[in-house]
Design an enzyme around this catalytic site. Sequence first.
Site, PDB file in Angstrom:
ATOM      1  N   SER A 130       0.839  -1.197   0.000  1.00 56.19           N
ATOM      2  CA  SER A 130       0.000   0.000   0.000  1.00 56.19           C
ATOM      3  C   SER A 130       0.880   1.256   0.000  1.00 56.19           C
ATOM      4  O   SER A 130       1.605   1.492  -0.962  1.00 56.19           O
ATOM      5  CB  SER A 130      -0.965  -0.048   1.194  1.00 56.19           C
ATOM      6  OG  SER A 130      -1.945   0.953   1.096  1.00 56.19           O
ATOM      7  N   HIS A 172      -3.905  -0.714  -4.419  1.00 59.84           N
ATOM      8  CA  HIS A 172      -5.367  -0.927  -4.266  1.00 59.84           C
ATOM      9  C   HIS A 172      -6.034  -0.581  -5.598  1.00 59.84           C
ATOM     10  O   HIS A 172      -7.096   0.050  -5.643  1.00 59.84           O
ATOM     11  CB  HIS A 172      -5.941  -0.040  -3.158  1.00 59.84           C
ATOM     12  CG  HIS A 172      -5.375  -0.265  -1.798  1.00 59.84           C
ATOM     13  ND1 HIS A 172      -5.736  -1.332  -0.990  1.00 59.84           N
ATOM     14  CD2 HIS A 172      -4.465   0.448  -1.083  1.00 59.84           C
ATOM     15  CE1 HIS A 172      -5.072  -1.261   0.165  1.00 59.84           C
ATOM     16  NE2 HIS A 172      -4.288  -0.197   0.120  1.00 59.84           N
ATOM     17  N   GLU A 199      -5.005  -5.339  -5.035  1.00 60.70           N
ATOM     18  CA  GLU A 199      -4.858  -5.886  -3.685  1.00 60.70           C
ATOM     19  C   GLU A 199      -4.513  -7.382  -3.734  1.00 60.70           C
ATOM     20  O   GLU A 199      -4.868  -8.094  -4.676  1.00 60.70           O
ATOM     21  CB  GLU A 199      -6.156  -5.680  -2.898  1.00 60.70           C
ATOM     22  CG  GLU A 199      -6.428  -4.216  -2.599  1.00 60.70           C
ATOM     23  CD  GLU A 199      -7.717  -3.981  -1.838  1.00 60.70           C
ATOM     24  OE1 GLU A 199      -8.481  -4.954  -1.624  1.00 60.70           O
ATOM     25  OE2 GLU A 199      -7.963  -2.821  -1.439  1.00 60.70           O
TER      26      GLU A 199
END
Length: 272
Positions: A130, A172, A199
């Site tokens: 992330s 994401h 993800e």
Amino acid sequence: MSMNCGELLIIGGAEDKCLEGEVLNKFVELAIRAKGGIGILPTASEIPEEVSKEYIRIFRDLGVSKVEVIKLNSRKDAEEQAICEQLASFSAIFITGGNQSRLSELIGQSKFHNTLSKAWHNGMVLAGTSAGASIMGKQMIVAADTMLNDDKLKVEIGKGFGFLDGLLIDQHFSQRGRFDRLLSAIAENKEIIGIGIDENTAILVKDGQFEVFGQHQVLVLDGSKSDYINITSSENGSEELTLSGFQLHTLTRGYRFDLHTRKLLMKKGIQS
């Protein structure tokens, strides 16, 4: 990228934290092969202890005996010799999610950043998920705000850690509908390759190539051969794009990509 640099495992976020999770298994495999412990860097998060606990548990469950948290919560910490010296005892560093701006503000261009960069150049494995994925490049997407009264994006670019030059990583990716923001960012500098990672999916970068691991897909945006780009600003400040000739690649598990030639490399055993 130097031939001696360690692998970079760049994860799109929300990776499975169980014994069967392919992405974290790959990271642990690399760390064990390098014969050393894992350091967890949770600086991107405002709840670093909570975030670290989950990774300590899964890394130990996967067979790593030495797992330690690097407690770096301020710019002052990033200049501390003792914290920098911790890096020497690890073969791999895992940078957690959170806010990539915190990583840039607290660590960027610090003694810790320089020490980490040297360790990576000498073979240390680095992983980031992330926010920890976005920070890997020389540049990163800091924010993308939707303008009021419009659905167009204004993308803000900041400085990353610089382990990869000429790439812009977004994470994401499919799950949060980030195609438009990556396209807008690449349109501003068409020589940069845009990489959007879903993800529970990761790319493993080594020697100018990457391979895809995990559940979903990785999108590569290449505007280097574009024959037309026109960016106009509307009255409310949003940007409107007219583009032609961008190349789009999507890769799933096992496929590889050459960052120098900007071409897809087939899975082993599959003929192109």
